[in-house]
Design a protein around this motif. Structure first.
Motif, PDB file in Angstrom:
ATOM      1  N   VAL A 129       0.868  -1.171   0.000  1.00 45.22           N
ATOM      2  CA  VAL A 129       0.000   0.000   0.000  1.00 45.22           C
ATOM      3  C   VAL A 129       0.909   1.226   0.000  1.00 45.22           C
ATOM      4  O   VAL A 129       1.749   1.379   0.887  1.00 45.22           O
ATOM      5  N   ILE A 130       0.755   2.091  -0.995  1.00 41.55           N
ATOM      6  CA  ILE A 130       1.617   3.263  -1.149  1.00 41.55           C
ATOM      7  C   ILE A 130       0.802   4.507  -0.829  1.00 41.55           C
ATOM      8  O   ILE A 130      -0.232   4.761  -1.455  1.00 41.55           O
ATOM      9  N   LEU A 131       1.252   5.285   0.150  1.00 37.44           N
ATOM     10  CA  LEU A 131       0.536   6.456   0.636  1.00 37.44           C
ATOM     11  C   LEU A 131       1.234   7.733   0.193  1.00 37.44           C
ATOM     12  O   LEU A 131       2.453   7.865   0.352  1.00 37.44           O
ATOM     13  N   ILE A 132       0.471   8.687  -0.346  1.00 38.58           N
ATOM     14  CA  ILE A 132       1.021   9.955  -0.823  1.00 38.58           C
ATOM     15  C   ILE A 132       0.381  11.093  -0.031  1.00 38.58           C
ATOM     16  O   ILE A 132      -0.836  11.281  -0.090  1.00 38.58           O
ATOM     17  N   PRO A 133       1.166  11.846   0.734  1.00 37.77           N
ATOM     18  CA  PRO A 133       0.604  12.970   1.506  1.00 37.77           C
ATOM     19  C   PRO A 133       0.124  14.094   0.594  1.00 37.77           C
ATOM     20  O   PRO A 133       0.483  14.183  -0.581  1.00 37.77           O
TER      21      PRO A 133
ATOM     22  N   TRP B  85      -2.662   2.165  -4.279  1.00 39.47           N
ATOM     23  CA  TRP B  85      -2.160   3.533  -4.186  1.00 39.47           C
ATOM     24  C   TRP B  85      -3.217   4.413  -3.537  1.00 39.47           C
ATOM     25  O   TRP B  85      -4.371   4.403  -3.959  1.00 39.47           O
ATOM     26  N   LEU B  86      -2.828   5.195  -2.511  1.00 42.71           N
ATOM     27  CA  LEU B  86      -3.735   6.089  -1.807  1.00 42.71           C
ATOM     28  C   LEU B  86      -3.133   7.484  -1.769  1.00 42.71           C
ATOM     29  O   LEU B  86      -1.949   7.640  -1.463  1.00 42.71           O
ATOM     30  N   GLY B  87      -3.940   8.493  -2.058  1.00 41.81           N
ATOM     31  CA  GLY B  87      -3.477   9.869  -2.001  1.00 41.81           C
ATOM     32  C   GLY B  87      -4.489  10.771  -1.341  1.00 41.81           C
ATOM     33  O   GLY B  87      -5.700  10.627  -1.564  1.00 41.81           O
ATOM     34  N   HIS B  88      -4.005  11.697  -0.516  1.00 38.93           N
ATOM     35  CA  HIS B  88      -4.883  12.672   0.128  1.00 38.93           C
ATOM     36  C   HIS B  88      -4.670  14.047  -0.495  1.00 38.93           C
ATOM     37  O   HIS B  88      -3.532  14.484  -0.679  1.00 38.93           O
ATOM     38  N   SER B  89      -5.761  14.706  -0.880  1.00 42.10           N
ATOM     39  CA  SER B  89      -5.708  16.070  -1.390  1.00 42.10           C
ATOM     40  C   SER B  89      -4.771  16.159  -2.606  1.00 42.10           C
ATOM     41  O   SER B  89      -5.003  15.491  -3.610  1.00 42.10           O
ATOM     42  N   LEU B  90      -3.697  16.936  -2.517  1.00 40.69           N
ATOM     43  CA  LEU B  90      -2.757  17.018  -3.629  1.00 40.69           C
ATOM     44  C   LEU B  90      -2.164  15.654  -3.950  1.00 40.69           C
ATOM     45  O   LEU B  90      -1.889  15.352  -5.120  1.00 40.69           O
TER      46      LEU B  90
ATOM     47  N   SER C 175      -5.436  -1.260  -6.848  1.00 40.45           N
ATOM     48  CA  SER C 175      -6.522  -0.283  -6.767  1.00 40.45           C
ATOM     49  C   SER C 175      -5.941   1.085  -6.480  1.00 40.45           C
ATOM     50  O   SER C 175      -4.747   1.226  -6.167  1.00 40.45           O
ATOM     51  N   SER C 176      -6.793   2.097  -6.564  1.00 40.72           N
ATOM     52  CA  SER C 176      -6.399   3.460  -6.220  1.00 40.72           C
ATOM     53  C   SER C 176      -7.503   4.083  -5.379  1.00 40.72           C
ATOM     54  O   SER C 176      -8.681   3.759  -5.545  1.00 40.72           O
ATOM     55  N   ALA C 177      -7.117   4.963  -4.465  1.00 39.79           N
ATOM     56  CA  ALA C 177      -8.089   5.643  -3.600  1.00 39.79           C
ATOM     57  C   ALA C 177      -7.696   7.096  -3.456  1.00 39.79           C
ATOM     58  O   ALA C 177      -6.532   7.414  -3.169  1.00 39.79           O
ATOM     59  N   LEU C 178      -8.648   8.001  -3.656  1.00 38.49           N
ATOM     60  CA  LEU C 178      -8.417   9.440  -3.615  1.00 38.49           C
ATOM     61  C   LEU C 178      -9.241  10.037  -2.485  1.00 38.49           C
ATOM     62  O   LEU C 178     -10.460   9.876  -2.440  1.00 38.49           O
ATOM     63  N   PHE C 179      -8.591  10.750  -1.573  1.00 37.50           N
ATOM     64  CA  PHE C 179      -9.257  11.343  -0.419  1.00 37.50           C
ATOM     65  C   PHE C 179      -9.244  12.867  -0.539  1.00 37.50           C
ATOM     66  O   PHE C 179      -8.183  13.480  -0.543  1.00 37.50           O
ATOM     67  N   GLY C 180     -10.424  13.469  -0.648  1.00 34.13           N
ATOM     68  CA  GLY C 180     -10.490  14.927  -0.721  1.00 34.13           C
ATOM     69  C   GLY C 180      -9.710  15.487  -1.892  1.00 34.13           C
ATOM     70  O   GLY C 180      -9.027  16.505  -1.742  1.00 34.13           O
ATOM     71  N   SER C 181      -9.821  14.862  -3.052  1.00 39.52           N
ATOM     72  CA  SER C 181      -9.041  15.266  -4.227  1.00 39.52           C
ATOM     73  C   SER C 181      -9.981  15.669  -5.363  1.00 39.52           C
ATOM     74  O   SER C 181     -10.921  14.929  -5.688  1.00 39.52           O
TER      75      SER C 181
END
Length: 335
Positions: free
Chosen positions: A58-62, A137-142, A163-169
Motif C-alpha cells: 500500500v503506497i501512501l502519498i501525503p 495507491w492512496l493519495g490525500h488532497s494534492l 486499486s487506487s483511492a483518492l481522499f479529498g481530491s
C-alpha cells in the motif's frame, strides 16, 4: 554503501523500531528527470517479528504542506500504522523537498508534472522490485491529484496496480477570477517573485510548497486550461484507466467539495468504482473535514475499517468482473 536496488542508487538511511512496528527509511536517487539532484525519501512500515512476510503493498502519498507524519506519527498512530498492523506492506512517499526528501537544485520550479512523470514511476519500480505484488495507491488532497495525473497520463503501469483511492481530491472547482486572462497573468507575475509558499505562515501544515506548483495550478484553472502537462491530457486519459478506484469526500470539506471529488471519480473509466461521502446525511457521526476524514478519532472508528475492506475487496471484484467479461467474449466468439 551498497545500493538496496539494482535499478538506481538507493540507500537505507534509517531503521528504527516504533513499538510493535518497524520503520525503514530509504533514499532513492533515480536520476530520471532533467534535475539530476532529485532524491526521494520512502518510508516502509512493517510489523516487528514479521519483517520477512511481505503483505500486499500500500503506497501512501501525503497532500500539500504535508509529509509522512500525516500517515504515521512518532507514537505509531495513523492510517499507515493501522494498515501495517493489518498485515499490509505500507510505504509512504515524500515528494521532492518534503519531509526527509532533500530540496533539489530546481526546487522552486517543481511541479505536479515532475512528480507524475518521474517520481511516482521510480517509486513504483523500486517497491515492485522489493515486493513484486500489485500495489494499492492512496493519495490525500494534492497526493490524490498527483496519483490521478500519473494514472491519466499513463505514467504508472496499470498491470501492477491493485486499486487506487483518492481522499479529498478534485480539480473541477471553478475559480472565476482565473478565467479572466489579465487577472491570471497578473497572479503569475506576482507569484513568480516568490520561491515557496510557507505552510507554517499560511497555517496549512508543516511543509513549504514550491511556487512552481501554484503557477501550474493557475494554468489548469485558466480560461483554456486543462488538467495535464505539455505532452498529455490527464483528464482525457482518466477515461481509459481501468484499475479499481475509490473516491472519498467529506461534507464538511470547504476546500475540496464533495461534488467535485465525485466528478473526478466519474471521469475514470474503471468498471469497479466506489464513492464514499462522509457526513451525517450518509450515516456517519459528523460532517468530516478535509483533514479530519483521515486524522481524527472518528475516522479511526468509521473510515479506516471501510478503507481496509475496500483494499481487501477491490482486486477480487476486478478479477471477477474480468472473468465475467472474458466468459461473455468467449460466448460471443462461439456463436
Amino acid at each position: 554503501m551498497q545500493s538496496s536496488s539494482e535499478l538506481f542508487p538507493v540507500a537505507l538511511i534509517s531503521a528504527e523500531l516504533r513499538g510493535d512496528l518497524s520503520e525503514d527509511i530509504y533514499r532513492l536517487k533515480p536520476s530520471n528527470s532533467p534535475d539530476k539532484s532529485v532524491e526521494l525519501a520512502l518510508t516502509r512500515l512493517g510489523r516487528v517479528g514479521y519483517e520477512h512476510e511481505r503483505g500486499v503493498p500500500v503506497i501512501l502519498i501525503p497532500g500539500s504542506f504535508s509529509n509522512r507524519r500525516f500517515w504515521f506519527s512518532p507514537k505509531g498512530i495513523g492510517l499507515g500504522a493501522y494498515l501495517a498492523r493489518a498485515g499490509f506492506d505500507v510505504w509512504i512517499a515524500e515528494m521532492r523537498g518534503h519531509g526527509l526528501s532533500p530540496r533539489n537544485r530546481d526546487y522552486s520550479r517543481n511541479t505536479v508534472s515532475d512528480y507524475v512523470r518521474y517520481d511516482l514511476p521510480a517509486i513504483a519500480d523500486f517497491i515492485y522490485e522489493l515486493n513484486p505484488q500489485n500495489a494499492h495507491w492512496l493519495g490525500h488532497s494534492l497526493g490524490g491529484i498527483i496519483l490521478a495525473g500519473a494514472l491519466g497520463g499513463h505514467y504508472l503501469d496499470e498491470t501492477k496496480i491493485a486499486s487506487s483511492a483518492l481522499f479529498g481530491s478534485q480539480i473541477s472547482r471553478i475559480y472565476w477570477p482565473l478565467k479572466l486572462p489579465p487577472l491570471e497573468w497578473t497572479a503569475r507575475l506576482l507569484l513568480k517573485r516568490f520561491s515557496v509558499l510557507s505552510g507554517s505562515r499560511l497555517k496549512r501544515g508543516p511543509e513549504d510548497e514550491p511556487i512552481g506548483l501554484v503557477v501550474e495550478s493557475l494554468r489548469w484553472h485558466g480560461l483554456f486550461g486543462r488538467f495535464g502537462d505539455a505532452k498529455r491530457d490527464w483528464w482525457a486519459g482518466l477515461a481509459e484507466v481501468k484499475v479499481p478506484v475509490m473516491a472519498v469526500a467529506a461534507l464538511g470539506d470547504e476546500q475540496d467539495p464533495a461534488w467535485a471529488c465525485e466528478k473526478l471519480l466519474k471521469q475514470f473509466g474503471s468498471p469497479v468504482s466506489e464513492f464514499l461521502c462522509l457526513g451525517k446525511a450518509h450515516g456517519f457521526s459528523s460532517d468530516f473535514g478535509h483533514v479530519e476524514m483521515l486524522i481524527s478519532k472518528d475516522s479511526q472508528r468509521e473510515v479506516w475499517p471501510l478503507l481496509e475492506q475496500w483494499l481487501r475487496r477491490s482486486p477480487q471484484m476486478a478479477a471477477e468482473l474480468e472473468s465475467v467479461e472474458l466468459e461473455g467474449s468467449n460466448a460471443r466468439y462461439a456463436e
